[in-house]
Design a protein around this motif. Structure first.
Motif, PDB file in Angstrom:
ATOM      1  N   CYS A  90       0.925  -1.364   0.111  1.00 28.01           N
ATOM      2  CA  CYS A  90      -0.170  -0.038  -0.078  1.00 28.01           C
ATOM      3  C   CYS A  90       0.947   1.258   0.153  1.00 28.01           C
ATOM      4  CB  CYS A  90      -0.936  -0.236   1.264  1.00 28.01           C
ATOM      5  SG  CYS A  90      -2.104   1.341   1.246  1.00 28.01           S
ATOM      6  N   LEU A  91       1.878   1.193   0.621  1.00 32.46           N
ATOM      7  CA  LEU A  91       2.713   2.347   0.835  1.00 32.46           C
ATOM      8  C   LEU A  91       3.414   2.679  -0.473  1.00 32.46           C
ATOM      9  CD1 LEU A  91       5.091   3.804   3.495  1.00 32.46           C
ATOM     10  CD2 LEU A  91       6.283   2.714   1.695  1.00 32.46           C
ATOM     11  N   ASN A  92       3.767   1.648  -1.127  1.00 33.54           N
ATOM     12  CA  ASN A  92       4.668   1.970  -2.439  1.00 33.54           C
ATOM     13  C   ASN A  92       3.617   2.018  -3.721  1.00 33.54           C
ATOM     14  OD1 ASN A  92       7.304   1.252  -1.568  1.00 33.54           O
ATOM     15  ND2 ASN A  92       6.787  -0.903  -1.392  1.00 33.54           N
ATOM     16  N   ASN A  93       2.457   1.657  -3.617  1.00 36.10           N
ATOM     17  CA  ASN A  93       1.757   1.605  -4.677  1.00 36.10           C
ATOM     18  C   ASN A  93       0.564   2.675  -4.600  1.00 36.10           C
ATOM     19  OD1 ASN A  93       2.954  -0.582  -5.888  1.00 36.10           O
ATOM     20  ND2 ASN A  93       1.648  -2.027  -4.871  1.00 36.10           N
ATOM     21  N   ASP A  94       0.351   3.012  -3.131  1.00 36.28           N
ATOM     22  CA  ASP A  94      -0.841   4.020  -3.273  1.00 36.28           C
ATOM     23  C   ASP A  94      -0.716   5.282  -2.527  1.00 36.28           C
ATOM     24  OD1 ASP A  94      -2.819   1.974  -4.540  1.00 36.28           O
ATOM     25  OD2 ASP A  94      -2.739   0.976  -2.490  1.00 36.28           O
ATOM     26  N   TRP A  95       0.688   5.604  -2.124  1.00 34.99           N
ATOM     27  CA  TRP A  95       0.857   6.842  -1.653  1.00 34.99           C
ATOM     28  C   TRP A  95       0.361   8.060  -2.198  1.00 34.99           C
ATOM     29  CZ3 TRP A  95       4.040  10.222  -4.078  1.00 34.99           C
ATOM     30  CH2 TRP A  95       4.705   9.811  -5.337  1.00 34.99           C
ATOM     31  N   MET A  96       0.490   7.786  -3.777  1.00 38.53           N
ATOM     32  CA  MET A  96       0.007   9.045  -4.398  1.00 38.53           C
ATOM     33  C   MET A  96      -1.451   9.569  -4.406  1.00 38.53           C
ATOM     34  SD  MET A  96      -0.075   6.296  -6.243  1.00 38.53           S
ATOM     35  CE  MET A  96       1.921   5.893  -6.910  1.00 38.53           C
ATOM     36  N   HIS A  97      -2.120   8.634  -3.672  1.00 36.84           N
ATOM     37  CA  HIS A  97      -3.630   8.660  -3.412  1.00 36.84           C
ATOM     38  C   HIS A  97      -3.897   9.785  -2.228  1.00 36.84           C
ATOM     39  CE1 HIS A  97      -4.679   6.410  -6.946  1.00 36.84           C
ATOM     40  NE2 HIS A  97      -3.931   5.646  -6.474  1.00 36.84           N
TER      41      HIS A  97
END
Length: 177
Positions: A90-97
């Motif tokens: 989640c940290l690596n894939n979704d931080w931009m949200h």
């Protein structure tokens, strides 16, 4: 539970109803505790980012040589991956949200983390502990491997944690030959 859903489907595709269903509760009940999916994302991402940042600060300020510090950085990534690979995904894939304020905070922590790692590597090169290679290549190679460990580990859970820690540390520090 939410982190696993975010990992499997991606943050954008997951609804509060999906999260509630995975928890075996009604969506209305979930809303009694959590305002939004964004709040969940913030809790997951910021908590792990703060753990990385705070531990890195302790490592960079420790009275140890560069190799010992790098070993601790590697161990940190492995420990977090083994403990909670879904949240790391989640940290690596979704931080931009993340919402604007949390996104700025996250980016600041990530930049600080990378700068601290850069400091460790530069000191190691200056002290002759590390080969005089391009610092950015070292950082990219090491952090790319560590940040995506959750992808590989999910398929190799039969490996013992001690084996992963010792072998990965050796490969990242000494290479294959």
């Amino acid at each position: 539970m939410a982190a696993r859903l975010f990992k499997e489907k991606g943050y954008s595709a997951v609804t509060m109803r999906d999260i509630a269903q995975a928890m075996d509760i009604k969506a209305a009940s979930l809303y009694n505790h959590i305002k939004s999916k964004q709040e969940i994302l913030i809790l997951i991402v910021i908590e792990i980012a703060e753990e990385f940042t705070n531990t890195m600060l302790q490592i960079v300020n420790a009275e140890e040589n560069a190799i010992q510090k790098i070993e601790k950085v590697i161990q940190l990534h492995i420990d977090i991956t083994l403990r909670n690979s879904d949240a790391l995904a989640c940290l690596n894939n979704d931080w931009m949200h993340l919402a604007e304020a949390e996104l700025a905070y996250f980016i600041k922590m990530r930049e600080q983390y990378e700068e601290n790692f850069r400091t460790i590597i530069a000191k190691g090169i200056a002290d002759g502990e590390i080969k005089n290679l391009n610092i950015e290549v070292i950082i990219f190679s090491t952090l790319s491997t560590l940040r995506t460990l959750y992808l590989w580990y999910g398929k190799k859970k039969s490996l013992q944690a001690a084996t992963i820690k010792s072998d990965m540390t050796q490969v990242l520090l000494q290479g294959m030959v």
